[in-house]
Design a protein around this motif. Structure first.
Motif, PDB file in Angstrom:
ATOM      1  N   ILE A 234       0.879  -1.176   0.000  1.00  0.00           N
ATOM      2  CA  ILE A 234       0.000   0.000   0.000  1.00  0.00           C
ATOM      3  C   ILE A 234       0.909   1.216   0.000  1.00  0.00           C
ATOM      4  O   ILE A 234       1.793   1.335   0.859  1.00  0.00           O
ATOM      5  CB  ILE A 234      -0.886   0.061   1.260  1.00  0.00           C
ATOM      6  N   THR A 235       0.721   2.113  -0.967  1.00  0.00           N
ATOM      7  CA  THR A 235       1.532   3.338  -0.956  1.00  0.00           C
ATOM      8  C   THR A 235       0.634   4.525  -0.664  1.00  0.00           C
ATOM      9  O   THR A 235      -0.469   4.621  -1.178  1.00  0.00           O
ATOM     10  CB  THR A 235       2.252   3.553  -2.301  1.00  0.00           C
ATOM     11  N   VAL A 236       1.165   5.402   0.226  1.00  0.00           N
ATOM     12  CA  VAL A 236       0.466   6.651   0.524  1.00  0.00           C
ATOM     13  C   VAL A 236       1.388   7.767   0.048  1.00  0.00           C
ATOM     14  O   VAL A 236       2.476   7.949   0.596  1.00  0.00           O
ATOM     15  CB  VAL A 236       0.193   6.782   2.045  1.00  0.00           C
ATOM     16  N   SER A 237       0.971   8.471  -1.005  1.00  0.00           N
ATOM     17  CA  SER A 237       1.853   9.489  -1.584  1.00  0.00           C
ATOM     18  C   SER A 237       1.215  10.859  -1.476  1.00  0.00           C
ATOM     19  O   SER A 237       0.000  10.993  -1.587  1.00  0.00           O
ATOM     20  CB  SER A 237       2.118   9.201  -3.063  1.00  0.00           C
ATOM     21  N   ASP A 238       2.062  11.843  -1.261  1.00  0.00           N
ATOM     22  CA  ASP A 238       1.541  13.212  -1.216  1.00  0.00           C
ATOM     23  C   ASP A 238       2.436  14.120  -2.049  1.00  0.00           C
ATOM     24  O   ASP A 238       3.468  13.687  -2.571  1.00  0.00           O
ATOM     25  CB  ASP A 238       1.454  13.708   0.244  1.00  0.00           C
ATOM     26  N   ARG A 239       2.041  15.373  -2.157  1.00  0.00           N
ATOM     27  CA  ARG A 239       2.872  16.362  -2.869  1.00  0.00           C
ATOM     28  C   ARG A 239       3.334  17.427  -1.861  1.00  0.00           C
ATOM     29  O   ARG A 239       3.421  18.598  -2.163  1.00  0.00           O
ATOM     30  CB  ARG A 239       2.055  17.033  -3.986  1.00  0.00           C
ATOM     31  N   GLY A 240       3.610  16.937  -0.657  1.00  0.00           N
ATOM     32  CA  GLY A 240       3.945  17.851   0.444  1.00  0.00           C
ATOM     33  C   GLY A 240       5.407  18.292   0.457  1.00  0.00           C
ATOM     34  O   GLY A 240       6.092  18.260  -0.562  1.00  0.00           O
ATOM     35  N   ILE A 241       5.864  18.639   1.638  1.00  0.00           N
ATOM     36  CA  ILE A 241       7.195  19.260   1.776  1.00  0.00           C
ATOM     37  C   ILE A 241       8.339  18.254   1.632  1.00  0.00           C
ATOM     38  O   ILE A 241       9.492  18.632   1.481  1.00  0.00           O
ATOM     39  CB  ILE A 241       7.329  19.995   3.133  1.00  0.00           C
ATOM     40  N   GLY A 242       7.996  16.968   1.692  1.00  0.00           N
ATOM     41  CA  GLY A 242       9.025  15.948   1.548  1.00  0.00           C
ATOM     42  C   GLY A 242       9.943  15.884   2.768  1.00  0.00           C
ATOM     43  O   GLY A 242       9.787  16.648   3.731  1.00  0.00           O
TER      44      GLY A 242
ATOM     45  N   GLU B  61       8.700  11.068  -6.904  1.00  0.00           N
ATOM     46  CA  GLU B  61       9.126  11.770  -8.127  1.00  0.00           C
ATOM     47  C   GLU B  61       8.232  12.975  -8.370  1.00  0.00           C
ATOM     48  O   GLU B  61       7.010  12.869  -8.241  1.00  0.00           O
ATOM     49  CB  GLU B  61       9.045  10.822  -9.319  1.00  0.00           C
ATOM     50  N   GLY B  62       8.788  14.096  -8.667  1.00  0.00           N
ATOM     51  CA  GLY B  62       7.988  15.301  -8.896  1.00  0.00           C
ATOM     52  C   GLY B  62       7.671  16.045  -7.609  1.00  0.00           C
ATOM     53  O   GLY B  62       6.893  16.989  -7.612  1.00  0.00           O
ATOM     54  N   GLY B  63       8.249  15.577  -6.484  1.00  0.00           N
ATOM     55  CA  GLY B  63       8.089  16.269  -5.205  1.00  0.00           C
ATOM     56  C   GLY B  63       7.096  15.578  -4.299  1.00  0.00           C
ATOM     57  O   GLY B  63       6.147  14.936  -4.757  1.00  0.00           O
ATOM     58  N   GLY B  64       7.363  15.655  -3.011  1.00  0.00           N
ATOM     59  CA  GLY B  64       6.494  15.020  -2.036  1.00  0.00           C
ATOM     60  C   GLY B  64       7.074  13.726  -1.491  1.00  0.00           C
ATOM     61  O   GLY B  64       8.199  13.363  -1.818  1.00  0.00           O
ATOM     62  N   SER B  65       6.261  13.072  -0.661  1.00  0.00           N
ATOM     63  CA  SER B  65       6.753  11.837  -0.032  1.00  0.00           C
ATOM     64  C   SER B  65       5.912  10.664  -0.477  1.00  0.00           C
ATOM     65  O   SER B  65       4.753  10.830  -0.873  1.00  0.00           O
ATOM     66  CB  SER B  65       6.643  11.940   1.490  1.00  0.00           C
ATOM     67  N   CYS B  66       6.515   9.492  -0.377  1.00  0.00           N
ATOM     68  CA  CYS B  66       5.783   8.268  -0.686  1.00  0.00           C
ATOM     69  C   CYS B  66       6.142   7.236   0.375  1.00  0.00           C
ATOM     70  O   CYS B  66       7.291   6.836   0.492  1.00  0.00           O
ATOM     71  CB  CYS B  66       6.170   7.789  -2.088  1.00  0.00           C
ATOM     72  N   PHE B  67       5.169   6.866   1.210  1.00  0.00           N
ATOM     73  CA  PHE B  67       5.381   5.826   2.219  1.00  0.00           C
ATOM     74  C   PHE B  67       4.766   4.529   1.720  1.00  0.00           C
ATOM     75  O   PHE B  67       3.620   4.526   1.263  1.00  0.00           O
ATOM     76  CB  PHE B  67       4.738   6.233   3.549  1.00  0.00           C
ATOM     77  N   SER B  68       5.554   3.437   1.755  1.00  0.00           N
ATOM     78  CA  SER B  68       5.028   2.138   1.303  1.00  0.00           C
ATOM     79  C   SER B  68       4.954   1.169   2.468  1.00  0.00           C
ATOM     80  O   SER B  68       5.904   1.025   3.226  1.00  0.00           O
ATOM     81  CB  SER B  68       5.931   1.511   0.240  1.00  0.00           C
ATOM     82  N   ILE B  69       3.806   0.522   2.556  1.00  0.00           N
ATOM     83  CA  ILE B  69       3.625  -0.520   3.574  1.00  0.00           C
ATOM     84  C   ILE B  69       3.623  -1.841   2.830  1.00  0.00           C
ATOM     85  O   ILE B  69       2.938  -1.965   1.811  1.00  0.00           O
ATOM     86  CB  ILE B  69       2.261  -0.380   4.265  1.00  0.00           C
ATOM     87  N   THR B  70       4.378  -2.821   3.323  1.00  0.00           N
ATOM     88  CA  THR B  70       4.284  -4.162   2.715  1.00  0.00           C
ATOM     89  C   THR B  70       3.814  -5.137   3.785  1.00  0.00           C
ATOM     90  O   THR B  70       4.142  -4.972   4.967  1.00  0.00           O
ATOM     91  CB  THR B  70       5.644  -4.641   2.170  1.00  0.00           C
ATOM     92  N   ILE B  71       3.059  -6.143   3.342  1.00  0.00           N
ATOM     93  CA  ILE B  71       2.562  -7.171   4.275  1.00  0.00           C
ATOM     94  C   ILE B  71       2.345  -8.459   3.473  1.00  0.00           C
ATOM     95  O   ILE B  71       1.905  -8.391   2.318  1.00  0.00           O
ATOM     96  CB  ILE B  71       1.269  -6.681   4.988  1.00  0.00           C
ATOM     97  N   PRO B  72       2.715  -9.607   4.048  1.00  0.00           N
ATOM     98  CA  PRO B  72       2.538 -10.843   3.268  1.00  0.00           C
ATOM     99  C   PRO B  72       1.058 -11.167   3.028  1.00  0.00           C
ATOM    100  O   PRO B  72       0.232 -10.934   3.899  1.00  0.00           O
ATOM    101  CB  PRO B  72       3.177 -11.920   4.155  1.00  0.00           C
ATOM    102  N   ILE B  73       0.818 -11.693   1.825  1.00  0.00           N
ATOM    103  CA  ILE B  73      -0.558 -12.114   1.506  1.00  0.00           C
ATOM    104  C   ILE B  73      -0.735 -13.541   2.007  1.00  0.00           C
ATOM    105  O   ILE B  73       0.184 -14.348   1.980  1.00  0.00           O
ATOM    106  CB  ILE B  73      -0.785 -12.079  -0.024  1.00  0.00           C
ATOM    107  N   VAL B  74      -1.922 -13.842   2.470  1.00  0.00           N
ATOM    108  CA  VAL B  74      -2.165 -15.212   2.951  1.00  0.00           C
ATOM    109  C   VAL B  74      -2.457 -16.102   1.750  1.00  0.00           C
ATOM    110  O   VAL B  74      -3.285 -15.746   0.919  1.00  0.00           O
ATOM    111  CB  VAL B  74      -3.376 -15.243   3.910  1.00  0.00           C
TER     112      VAL B  74
END
Ligand code: ADP
Length: 621
Positions: free
Chosen positions: A549-557, A608-621
């Motif tokens: 799951i990625t949560v991306s914004d165009r914030g201050i980074g 890319e293009g500014g901002g932050s991108c947080f990625s969550i990974t979790i195993p699929i059952v």
């Protein structure tokens, strides 16, 4: 400010306790290491000097006892006549080569001139007739260290006392007096003389001004070679004396005669009551043989020892190695004295390279030890510095945290109270607006409980007491719920939320509330640290048995270099109390702890293009 001061203090303490002593230790150690070879050499030199001194003593004693034995063996006047006495004497001692007898008036009584004497006697007479009969002078040697220090005034006095004796003779008699003093006194004088270059040069100048010759030594010692100084002069002062003066004062003795590179030694003895002088030319082979016999063992693992003659050639070569060795470059060397002018007892290192390699090895071992020690000090110091610094930082973060939490609690509480009061007093008759106020109150109280949950969760995670109710759930449901929850307040603040892939089926094993909390944390960060472009995107995808799951914004980074730290507890990029955006510095810490508990991870990437991108990974059952 306080933190800054503390850090400065800490750096000063670190420098004073670790860096400065470390550097000083390093400098001292490297200097000591550089002198290691010299130190070892000096140590060895001291030891060898003692040995060489002892050898010189032994040789001097041996010469003295050779003289005593020769004097004892000569019993003139004999009833049988000189011939028989000398024959017996010669038989008695192999030191006797050509015997002689001189009358008190300096007339040569024996060997008889050309009358039945051997060719050896003739040669002897030819060489020494003038000398024995006082018609010419010969060099006589005195130990310069034992000459009395005299100046012009003294000499005048002596010359003026009417005794008719010359200054030289006066000195010579003084020397005799000095010789009759205890041996220790003599040794002290020699040591003092050797140790004082000023005294030496003063005396040499003085003797040269009196036309006395000072011989040069054959050897160049280690220190002289190292300092590039010139060849030393001998401790002996040579002066021309006639035979009767050379034999004045004592009743027997040796007289060395050095002519060019040739050395001759005479033994003489006064014959009472007439005062004739009997003696002999000494057999040099026998003489040197006896000297060598008293020399300590000439070869050991560390050193060679030999006696160098007037030409600087060794009497024996302890290793029998031929001419390879530089005999005139001994490690330690000492003159034997006035009885054997220019002769020296010399010691050499058996293996000069061994000393250097031993010094090198010792230096290496010491060097490695010092390096280890220094590294340990610096590393230990650094670790202490770092952990103390971290503690200080943490303490400061905790203080800011407390202030921030209070502020965070106050803001929603104030707005809830405000809206509640409006509703209570019936100030807002518009039903729609009333509904809106209630919605705001609900979302503000949700914010409040989120904050309280964050603090509670953090303390539970820290204590290891946080429990998870894991079950097989649909991950996209969690994403949808979280988005729904924040949609209203976010849109109110002008954000657009885009979702991607949230219709897919992604079953995972997890605690739905905890996972939702993670997402809400990320979404509220995207809101808090936004810039002008208020866009948030949530995307769900699957890769290699893992849901992302990625949560991306165009914030201050996030500034470079702090990307790793944002997951540390209490860490905030902008930690000033005055900062516009408040927070606890715990959101990402908790998010990471929860995801790791689920076998997953949270990572940050600049978008890319500014901002932050947080990625969550979790195993699929
Ligand atoms: P906080 O309560 O301060 O938000 P977090 O642990 O959630 O604590 O985040 C730690 C720090 O990471 C924040 O103070 C902020 O500086 C930075 N950060 C987190 N998310 C973002 C983001 N989306 N954009 C920019 N900076 C962020």
């Amino acid at each position: 400010m306080t933190y800054h001061r503390l850090t400065v203090k800490l750096i000063a303490a670190f420098a004073a306790a670790v860096i400065i002593p470390g550097i000083v230790l390093g400098i001292i150690a490297t200097r000591a290491l550089r002198h290691e070879e010299a130190y070892l050499e000096n140590l060895l030199e001291d030891t060898l000097r003692v040995e060489v001194d002892q050898a010189v003593d032994l040789i001097r004693n041996e010469i003295k006892s050779m003289g005593d034995r020769l004097a004892q063996g000569l019993s003139l006047p004999g009833e049988e006549g000189n011939d028989a006495v000398f024959k017996a004497w010669k038989k008695d001692s192999d030191l006797v080569e050509v015997p002689f007898l001189v009358s008190r008036e300096n007339r040569i009584i024996w060997p008889k001139d050309g009358k039945g004497t051997s060719s050896g006697d003739d040669d002897f007479l030819a060489d020494n007739r003038d000398l024995l009969s006082d018609k010419r002078t010969g060099q006589s040697f005195q130990n310069a260290a034992l000459l009395p220090e005299s100046d012009g005034a003294d000499r005048d006095e002596i010359g003026a006392d009417g005794s008719g004796r010359s200054v030289r003779e006066e000195k010579y008699l003084d020397l005799k007096k000095a010789l009759s003093q205890p041996r220790l006194k003599e040794k002290l004088a020699v040591a003092k003389f050797r140790g004082s270059p000023e005294a030496r040069s003063k005396l040499y100048q003085q003797t040269e001004s009196q036309n006395q010759e000072v011989l040069e030594r054959n050897v160049i010692t280690r220190q002289q070679a190292a300092s590039g100084s010139v060849r030393d002069r001998t401790i002996l002062v040579a002066q021309d004396l006639n035979f009767s003066r050379s034999t004045a004062g004592v009743d027997h003795g040796f007289i060395p005669r050095l002519t060019g590179s040739k050395l001759e030694i005479f033994f003489w003895k006064k014959i009472p009551p007439e005062g004739e002088i009997a003696g002999c030319l000494v057999n040099l082979k026998a003489f040197t043989g006896k000297i060598l016999s008293v020399l300590p063992i000439p070869y050991s693992a560390t050193r060679l020892m030999t006696v160098l003659n007037q030409n600087g050639s060794p009497l024996i070569d302890p290793l029998d190695e031929g001419t390879g060795r530089e005999w005139k470059r001994p490690f330690v060397s000492r003159e034997i004295g006035e009885l054997l002018p220019r002769w020296e007892v010399a010691a050499y290192l058996s293996d000069p390279a061994a000393l250097a390699s031993r010094a090198r090895l010792q230096s290496l071992i010491m060097g490695v030890l010092i390096a280890i020690l220094l590294i340990a000090i610096l590393l230990g110091g650094f670790l202490i510095f770092r952990s103390v610094n971290q503690e200080i930082l943490l303490a400061r973060q905790k203080t800011t945290f407390a202030a921030n939490v209070s502020h965070e609690l106050k803001t929603p509480l104030t707005s809830i109270r405000l809206f509640a009061e409006i509703l209570e007093k019936g100030k807002q008759p518009d039903r729609e607006k009333q509904k809106h106020y209630l919605k705001l109150m609900v979302s503000e109280s949700k914010r409040l409980s989120r904050l309280i949950n964050t603090v509670l969760d953090f303390s539970q995670i820290e204590e290891g007491e946080k429990t998870y109710h894991k079950q097989i759930i649909e991950l996209t449901d969690v994403v949808r719920r979280a988005t729904e929850n924040l949609k209203v307040p976010l849109e109110q603040r002008g954000f657009t939320i885009r979702t991607k892939g949230i219709d897919a089926t992604v079953p995972v094993l997890g605690d739905p509330e905890a996972l939702e909390q993670v997402l809400i944390n990320l979404l509220s960060n995207a809101e808090k640290y936004s810039g002008k472009k208020k866009e948030i995107e949530i995307a769900v995808s699957v890769k290699d048995d893992r849901a992302i799951i990625t949560v991306s914004d165009r914030g201050i980074g996030i500034p470079k270099g702090t990307a790793k730290k944002i997951f540390n507890k209490f860490y905030r990029v902008d930690d000033h109390f005055t900062t516009r955006v408040k927070g606890t510095g715990l959101g990402l810490t908790i998010a990471r702890a929860i995801m790791r508990e689920h076998g997953g991870e949270v990572v940050y990437q600049p978008r890319e293009g500014g901002g932050s991108c947080f990625s969550i990974t979790i195993p699929i059952v």
